[in-house]
Every structure is written in C-alpha cells, then in structure tokens.
Scaffold this motif. Structure first.
Motif, PDB file in Angstrom:
ATOM      1  N   LYS A   1     -10.897  53.996  66.111  1.00 59.89           N
ATOM      2  CA  LYS A   1     -11.580  55.300  66.756  1.00 59.89           C
ATOM      3  C   LYS A   1     -10.771  55.533  67.557  1.00 59.89           C
ATOM      4  O   LYS A   1      -9.863  55.336  68.478  1.00 59.89           O
ATOM      5  CB  LYS A   1     -12.812  54.516  67.211  1.00 59.89           C
TER       6      LYS A   1
ATOM      7  N   SER B   1     -20.289  59.029  62.039  1.00 63.79           N
ATOM      8  CA  SER B   1     -19.592  58.032  63.033  1.00 63.79           C
ATOM      9  C   SER B   1     -19.347  58.808  64.479  1.00 63.79           C
ATOM     10  O   SER B   1     -19.139  58.140  65.360  1.00 63.79           O
ATOM     11  CB  SER B   1     -18.482  57.448  62.602  1.00 63.79           C
TER      12      SER B   1
ATOM     13  N   SER C   1     -14.936  57.559  64.167  1.00 64.76           N
ATOM     14  CA  SER C   1     -13.795  56.697  63.482  1.00 64.76           C
ATOM     15  C   SER C   1     -13.069  57.663  62.287  1.00 64.76           C
ATOM     16  O   SER C   1     -13.256  58.404  62.200  1.00 64.76           O
ATOM     17  CB  SER C   1     -14.828  56.040  62.563  1.00 64.76           C
TER      18      SER C   1
ATOM     19  N   ILE D   1     -11.129  51.804  70.879  1.00 62.03           N
ATOM     20  CA  ILE D   1     -11.326  53.010  70.992  1.00 62.03           C
ATOM     21  C   ILE D   1     -10.113  53.860  71.732  1.00 62.03           C
ATOM     22  O   ILE D   1      -9.938  53.377  72.804  1.00 62.03           O
ATOM     23  CB  ILE D   1     -12.668  53.669  71.518  1.00 62.03           C
TER      24      ILE D   1
ATOM     25  N   SER E   1     -16.794  59.948  70.623  1.00 62.97           N
ATOM     26  CA  SER E   1     -15.740  59.148  69.940  1.00 62.97           C
ATOM     27  C   SER E   1     -16.229  59.264  68.497  1.00 62.97           C
ATOM     28  O   SER E   1     -17.021  59.782  67.721  1.00 62.97           O
ATOM     29  CB  SER E   1     -15.982  57.589  70.223  1.00 62.97           C
TER      30      SER E   1
ATOM     31  N   TYR F   1     -19.833  57.843  74.274  1.00 67.67           N
ATOM     32  CA  TYR F   1     -18.567  57.487  74.648  1.00 67.67           C
ATOM     33  C   TYR F   1     -18.362  57.611  76.266  1.00 67.67           C
ATOM     34  O   TYR F   1     -18.285  58.891  76.612  1.00 67.67           O
ATOM     35  CB  TYR F   1     -17.404  57.739  73.977  1.00 67.67           C
TER      36      TYR F   1
END
Length: 621
Positions: free
Chosen positions: A173, A303, A184, A315, A182, A308
């Motif tokens: 990520k 995703s 993916s 990540i 964030s 975040y």
C-alpha cells in the motif's frame, strides 16, 4: 497582380491592472539531498526516507551519515576485511580511503585532511560535510541556525539508472499522512511523479499497462455535484454515477483521457478537499467498461481509504509535509535547456504554486491570487541596488493610475540575513484594497525581490507569517556565474522586443495591412498569426491589433465571428458597457467597451475594442 480588397482592423486597448509583479517541476538533471539535524530522515528531491543515524553539528560543522548519501548518488562504500576502521568509497573513477577517528585520508592517491575525524554510530559512518564537498561533484549549502544542509548533485552520468529516486514501491500500500489517504497497489508498481507537496501523485505498473493518479484539491466552496458537472464538461465521459448517501459521498465516471486511454475516476468529498483516484490503461489492453465492471479494478478503487494518519506497517508514506511545512525547490530554466536551482524554501502546506506570470525568473507562492509572496531573481548589471529600486518606483509612479495606486513608504529592514530596501504601496482591485510590501536585497551579482500581497484588512495580522517564511529561504547563488550570464542574455532578448531603442514615441508601421500606430519606444511587440500585441513592461497594459481580409466569406459576418479578439470578449462573459459608431477621417469605426472582471484571478479592468472598415489597395495575390 494587384486588386482591390477590404481589410477590417480590430484594435483592443486593455488596461488590466492585476497583481504587481514559475513553476515547480521535477528536475531530471539534478538531485537535491537534504539533511536536518536531530531528524532521522533524508530528503531526496522532496521524497523522505528514514535513516539509522541523525545528523548533528560539531563546532559549526555538519556531520552526516556517509552510507545513505553514497547510496543516494550511486557510490559504493566498503569496509576493509582486515581492518574494520578503514573504509573505501568508490564513485565513478574516483577512490577515497578514510579511517575512523583520523582526519587524514587518501583521495586518488593524494593525502588530504577533513575538519572533523569520522566516527561510527549505529553502523553509520559519520563524516563532516566538507569531506563530501571536497570529494564529490556537488554543491553544498548549509545553515547552522536552522540545522539544514542541502547537497546538490549535477547529472554527471552516474544518475542515469537511479530510477529508485522516483520510487519503487516496496509495500502493498501507499499513503499520504498529511492528506490522510491510503491505496492498495499491484506489486511491481512504482511512483513516476510526486508534486512538491504530494497533492498529486502518479504511479505506474508496466506489467499490467496501468497507471494510477491520486489528486487532492481544495473544494473552494464547490459542492460535489458542481464538481461532477465541471468534470463532465472538461473530460470525455461515457458513464457516471453520483452517490451522496454514501458514508463519504462520491461520484464515479468512466471515459477516455486526452491521450485516448480508457479511464475510471472516483472523486470523494471529505472535509475541505476533493480526493480523486483515477485508474487508466495506457497500452489499450483494458477498456473503460472493464475498468468499471471487473472485480480486480473495483477492489483497487474500493481500497482507497481516507482514514490513514501515518505510521502503519505495510504502507509507504509519500507525504512530503514535515511539521506542517513542505520544501519547495525553485529551478530557473531557459531556452538553452539549462536549469539552475536558484533557491529553496520551506512553506506552509496549504500554500500553492500560483500561475500568475509566465516569467521564469518569478515565482508566486501562497493561498491564492489575493494572498501570496512573489520571489524574483534578477541581476543588477551596472546599477547599484539603490538605483535599481529607485527605477522601479519611478515606473510605478509613471504607469499606475492614481485612482487605484497609492504609494505608502520607503524603508529598510533585515531580511534573509541582509539589509533589504523596502517599497510599500496600496492598490485597489475590484473595489477591494490590497497592500503590496516589496523587499529588495543583493547577494553577490544577484538582486532578489520579495513581494508580499495581502488584503489591507488582513495585512497587519498576516504579514509576519509570510515574511518569517521568506526569511528562512536558502539561496543557491554562491557559484552562480552561469545563471547570471543566462539571466543577462534573457533580459537582452526582452530588450530586443522593444518597439524602438529609444523611449520616445515611435511610429510603428505595418506594411501588410497598411496601418500605423504611434507608441512609446519601450513598449514591446509580439505577433501571432494576424494579431500583433504591444505590451507595457512597466504595467499590465497592452494593445492588440487584429486584421482580417474582408472577402466573400468574412464580409457579412458579425464582429464576434470575424475577429478572434472580439469573440473572446463575448464568449468569456465579460459585460459590455457601451457600444457606438463613429467616423475617423472618413473611416467608419465601431466601438465597444467591456468590463473585465475575474474574481478568482483577481483581475479587474476595462477593455475597449475599435473596429475599422478600411479599403486596402496594395495586396499582391
């Protein structure tokens, strides 16, 4: 042969008094490395990476970790198998051998001395910054008071394969802790661009022929529905849906990019921002319909998370914002294709690069066109700083209307560690009053203009934030002879565009369409197709003249259809305030006056259009 024809000539006289006077782009020819004392991160071209040992200062000398610097530029560091305190550094055809705790070292078989002996801390070799400056093709700029040292490496061929500087992604990520998102990403993806404050990031995955764009944009009082309508007008969309009942409202569109690439875009409305995620296929292997319907692509879009906050395992944080500020590196480029890092500055993260001027010597940074700081780099030439500033004030007094311009004061103050001369004045735009606070100081052969523009009712409260930000600017002009020469050539080319070498009135003659205009010699002229523009370099006044042959196709057209300049006035929605017909020396003249107002650009003024119907005899076919 010669025949009679008719030519219509349109003249636009626009006195548009806007803000009183470039552009960040990733620079492929330079690598800028930044260390800060007490912070265990290295910043490479705006991208931050954690390091094992923090830089520090001994007796006014920066001490930095050698290994992470060497990795960044592609140098090799190795320890002697028999003596762990002996270390070799290889870069290109150069070899340097140092010994821990000893200031003496060998560089290409010559003995040298560094200011502070190297040491080992947490498996990092700590060396003084003068060692790096002496043994690598870099420029070093350090500021002990702020604890910042910047190293600029020119492209000498060693950087050609360092694609990881842009960013291979090593986690499943990516995210941005400042903007709070964030995503993916497929394995094998890499970052291909990241704006200076990471509000626009591009990622590509060559294996799948995909690219991803994440853009964060201030809402500026727009609703999601309004944004969708604008998006559909500006883009080629195939299908769209709007979901205002979702936990985070969003709209989604499929379509075709300007490069005929299938795309899928989802835009979220949260807080003060619109968050836009686009998936595109650049090799044509996936249609926009498949991007919308297939689970693989929907899983990627789904995703996208807006919670975040950073420090999450797995990540990769792409945020460039540190302690609420972001580093902006200003490059000046010329037609010669040479680029120069002229200065850098840490600015508040809510500031933007404003496209107010196309002059590469000038950069605007701030909230909007009403709140900004302008930074211009120039050369003094044969003038003193006092003469330079005095000429600027004379130009203001001569060219600006007393109805909108009020000079306030002159003075001096310390800025960027030197005495700066100050010009302060007020200007009215669209019924609002603004303060323009200008500072001029000299460093070497360069003169820097720092100009702050703020609404008058906010000036006293806000000016210190802008001046304190500018006060910490770092200037890269110690070895700027090449830049000075380029600026000198740039200014000389602008002088070549003058109507006349003398400032006195000059009779400008256009032989093609048989018209002439008496104008001051210092005005500059440029042409595009059948339009000639005259601009006053000391103000934002300009005159544009457009000539159109009056033939069977054009003779009966309306003015807005016949003339490009007239069509611009009507199509942009500027208000027509008057219309009349007069006669000038037997020639019929149609006169239009428009009120030009654009609050977003802080643009206010009057445009007058005069259209002449004139018989022109001498046209050869």
């Amino acid at each position: 042969m010669k025949i009679k024809k008719y030519v219509s000539i349109l003249i636009v006289l626009a006195i548009l008094l806007t803000s009183i006077s470039n552009m960040y782009a990733a620079d492929d020819d330079k690598t800028v490395i930044e260390f800060r004392t007490g912070i265990n991160q290295i910043c490479v071209n705006g991208n931050y990476t954690n390091i094992t040992e923090t830089p520090y200062i001994i007796d006014g000398t920066f001490i930095v970790p050698l290994e992470c610097f060497a990795d960044t530029i592609g140098a090799e560091v190795s320890k002697n198998s028999e003596d762990s305190e002996r270390i070799s550094i290889i870069y290109g055809g150069n070899t340097v051998e140092i010994t821990i705790s000893k200031t003496e070292y060998i560089a290409n078989y010559q003995q040298k001395t560094m200011s502070v002996a190297p040491s080992q801390k947490n498996n990092s070799t700590m060396v003084p910054i003068d060692f790096i400056a002496s043994n690598f093709p870099v420029t070093v700029k350090s500021d002990v008071s702020s604890g910042i040292v910047k190293i600029v490496l020119e492209d000498d061929g060693a950087l050609s394969d360092l694609s990881f500087l842009t960013g291979g992604i090593s986690t499943p990520k990516i995210g941005n802790s400042f903007f709070g998102w964030s995503l993916s990403v497929p394995s094998g993806s890499r970052i291909i661009s990241n704006s200076f404050k990471s509000d626009f990031i591009q990622v590509t995955n060559e294996g799948r022929g995909l690219y991803f764009e994440i853009k964060v944009e201030a809402k500026n009082n727009r609703t999601l529905t309004q944004y969708l309508n604008t998006f559909k007008l500006e883009n080629s969309t195939e299908e769209s849906n709007l979901n205002l009942k979702a936990k985070v409202p969003y709209f989604e569109c499929s379509g075709i990019s300007e490069y005929d690439e299938p795309t899928r875009t989802r835009v979220y409305d949260k807080g003060q921002y619109f968050y836009s995620l686009t998936i595109g296929c650049y090799d044509g292997s996936v249609s926009s319909k498949r991007l919308m319907s297939e689970k693989y692509y929907s899983d990627i879009v789904d995703s996208f998370n807006l919670e975040y906050k950073g420090n999450v395992k797995g990540i990769q944080d792409l945020s460039k914002v540190v302690n609420g500020k972001v580093s902006y590196y200003n490059y000046i480029s010329f037609s010669s294709r040479n680029k120069y890092l002229s200065w850098s500055m840490d600015i508040p993260a809510n500031w933007n690069v404003l496209k107010i001027s196309g002059d590469q010597l000038t950069t605007f940074l701030g909230l909007d066109t009403k709140h900004y700081v302008q930074i211009t780099v120039n050369i003094l030439g044969e003038k003193t700083l006092g003469q330079y500033v005095e000429n600027i004030k004379k130009g203001y007094d001569k060219n600006f209307s007393p109805k909108t311009y009020t000079f306030v004061s002159t003075g001096e103050r310390t800025l960027v560690g030197t005495i700066a001369k100050n010009l302060k004045f007020k200007i009215k735009q669209g019924g609002k009053s603004y303060v323009i606070d200008e500072y001029y100081f000299q460093k070497g052969s360069f003169v820097y203009e720092i100009s702050v523009k703020l609404p008058e009712n906010e000036y006293s409260k806000a000016k210190n934030e802008y001046l304190n930000t500018v006060d910490k600017i770092i200037l890269f002009s110690d070895t700027g002879d090449k830049l000075a020469d380029e600026i000198s050539e740039f200014n000389a080319k602008n002088e070549d565009n003058r109507v006349s070498s003398s400032d006195k009135p000059f009779n400008y003659v256009n032989k093609t369409y048989k018209w002439n205009l008496k104008i001051q010699g210092y005005w500059m002229d440029s042409s595009m197709f059948n339009i000639i523009q005259f601009s006053n370099p000391n103000s934002n006044a300009f005159i544009m003249i457009e000539a159109t042959p009056n033939n069977a196709q054009t003779k009966n057209l309306q003015d807005k259809e016949k003339f490009y300049l007239s069509s611009v006035m009507t199509s942009t929605g500027f208000k027509q305030t008057s219309k009349s017909t007069t006669t000038d020396k037997g020639t019929k003249v149609r006169n239009y006056t428009y009120r030009v107002e654009d609050e977003e650009q802080d643009l206010y003024g009057t445009a007058q259009i005069h259209i002449f119907e004139k018989e022109v005899i001498h046209i050869s076919l």
